[in-house]
Write an enzyme that holds these catalytic residues in place. Structure first.
Site, PDB file in Angstrom:
ATOM      1  N   LYS A 184       0.830  -1.212   0.000  1.00 47.69           N
ATOM      2  CA  LYS A 184       0.000   0.000   0.000  1.00 47.69           C
ATOM      3  C   LYS A 184       0.869   1.269   0.000  1.00 47.69           C
ATOM      4  CE  LYS A 184      -3.635  -2.347  -0.387  1.00 47.69           C
ATOM      5  NZ  LYS A 184      -4.604  -2.889   0.530  1.00 47.69           N
TER       6      LYS A 184
HETATM    7  C1  LIG Z   1      -5.592  -3.804   0.738  1.00 45.58           C
HETATM    8  C2  LIG Z   1      -7.041  -3.658   0.668  1.00 45.58           C
HETATM    9  C3  LIG Z   1      -7.867  -4.039   1.738  1.00 45.58           C
HETATM   10  C4  LIG Z   1      -7.425  -4.796   2.950  1.00 45.58           C
HETATM   11  O1  LIG Z   1      -6.279  -4.456   3.553  1.00 45.58           O
HETATM   12  P1  LIG Z   1      -5.370  -5.543   4.335  1.00 45.58           P
HETATM   13  O2  LIG Z   1      -4.543  -4.672   5.211  1.00 45.58           O
HETATM   14  O3  LIG Z   1      -4.582  -6.256   3.275  1.00 45.58           O
HETATM   15  O4  LIG Z   1      -6.255  -6.447   5.092  1.00 45.58           O
HETATM   16  C5  LIG Z   1      -9.220  -3.769   1.643  1.00 45.58           C
HETATM   17  N1  LIG Z   1      -9.746  -3.189   0.551  1.00 45.58           N
HETATM   18  C6  LIG Z   1      -8.991  -2.862  -0.511  1.00 45.58           C
HETATM   19  C7  LIG Z   1      -9.647  -2.195  -1.684  1.00 45.58           C
HETATM   20  C8  LIG Z   1      -7.615  -3.086  -0.500  1.00 45.58           C
HETATM   21  O5  LIG Z   1      -6.883  -2.776  -1.567  1.00 45.58           O
END
Ligand SMILES: *Cc1c(COP(=O)(O)O)cnc(C)c1O
Length: 357
Positions: A184
């Site tokens: 992210k």
């Molecule tokens: C990454 C992501 C999540 C969840 O995040 P995690 O920390 O991996 O559990 C939820 N929604 C979207 C659209 C994402 O890209």
């Protein structure tokens, strides 16, 4: 080119090492430690929100948001049909029913008109997703939320730093989710955050993530809680990454500019568009390609040239647990899936590499 181009790898350096070593030396590597509160406070302050409650993942943040709003069996939650699976699974965790809405063909985000078309007396929440960092049409979505009195949970997991009419994504809804997974905008190794302006809900969430423990009575648990806490080790990494957030955002936005400039005379490449007044975080710059070749074929050719890419999320109703919810065509989502591609966005890449792409 000797340095490989990376799709979405994290950018880690000396500051991260320094804070992690300090944390290890302190011995407070687990659920107790000062960096958790510091990280939460800095995060809320940056977003100009009242509170931020850290969690073990973005998925946990969305799960808790739904739980805190009391959503359960018999309730419906409206979500876009293209997103990462983690937007949707938590709806099933609480026993509610996902209702999928088609997206806008240009912005790729949930179409407000489609939200309105899917509202019933059972609708208990709307989860707009700022896909690939691109803010949703928040004026229209909040208007619908007020008109029908249905809370919004923003999935801002991909859009840290993105704004809509000057306001940060993840601060419009009642309870909003961020993710610090490794790919992210910034990472804690794995972690998440719930952001809210509701002090009572924030206090309750802080209690829920810690097994609903009332520590004034020792190990006393008046409710069923969760172990969804972020660790101090993760928060230490988070503090280092958070200091570097402006650097990451400006780099990602510059990447998007270079891509747009490079393809400006190519009418076969159509960029994901922003709504008026929205500024994307450009987590991943994304395009639709008009071609006789399929996306997997194009990806293969790019890979041979050292360019990693990622296909756009498959519509969720294609997955076995969600097939039964496919009750319409979702024309726009399928078109984006058929033609869409995410370009390398890791801030480890340099501008020359993006020029090359
Ligand atoms: C990454 C992501 C999540 C969840 O995040 P995690 O920390 O991996 O559990 C939820 N929604 C979207 C659209 C994402 O890209």
């Amino acid at each position: 080119m000797t340095k490989p181009i990376l799709l979405d790898a994290p950018n880690l350096g000396e500051l991260e090492k320094k804070y992690l070593i300090e944390c290890i030396d302190s011995t407070f590597v687990s659920s107790v430690g000062k960096n958790i509160d510091i990280f939460e406070n800095k995060f809320a302050q940056y977003l100009k929100a009242k509170r931020a409650v850290s969690t073990q993942s973005g998925t946990a943040a969305i799960h808790l948001a739904l739980y805190e709003l009391g959503i359960g069996p018999g309730d419906e939650v409206i979500v876009p049909v293209i997103t990462f699976i983690a937007t949707v699974n938590p709806i099933k965790y609480v026993g509610a029913t996902p209702v999928f809405a088609d997206v806008d063909p240009e912005t790729w985000n949930i179409d407000p008109k489609e939200i309105e078309n899917h509202i019933t007396e059972r609708t208990k929440a709307i989860i707009p997703v700022h896909l690939y960092g691109n803010p949703c049409d928040m004026d229209k979505i909040m208007e619908i939320s007020k008109k029908y009195n249905i809370p919004v949970i923003e999935d801002a997991t991909e859009s840290l730093g993105a704004t809509y009419k000057g306001q940060f994504t993840g601060t419009f809804g009642e309870l909003n989710a961020f993710s610090f997974n490794g790919n992210k905008i910034m990472t804690t190794g794995g972690g998440g955050m719930i952001v809210t302006n509701d002090e009572n809900k924030a206090d309750h969430l802080k209690f829920l993530v810690n097994q609903a423990r009332d520590s004034s009575k020792g190990y006393y648990h008046p409710e069923i809680g969760f172990n969804y806490r972020m660790t101090n080790l993760e928060a230490s990494l988070g503090l280092a990454q958070f200091e570097r957030l402006p650097e990451f955002l400006s780099k990602k936005r510059k990447f998007a500019e270079i891509y747009k400039e490079g393809f400006k005379n190519n009418d076969k490449i159509i960029f994901q568009k922003s709504y008026a007044g929205a500024e994307s975080s450009y987590w991943l710059t994304s395009i639709k390609i008009e071609s006789n070749k399929s996306i997997p074929e194009i990806q293969e050719e790019l890979k041979e040239k050292g360019i990693p890419t990622r296909r756009v999320f498959m519509p969720i109703v294609e997955f076995p647990p969600y097939k039964e919810y496919k009750k319409e065509e979702y024309k726009n989502a399928y078109e984006i899936y058929e033609k869409g591609l995410n370009l390398p966005g890791s801030t480890v890449n340099n501008y020359e590499q993006v020029e090359y792409i």
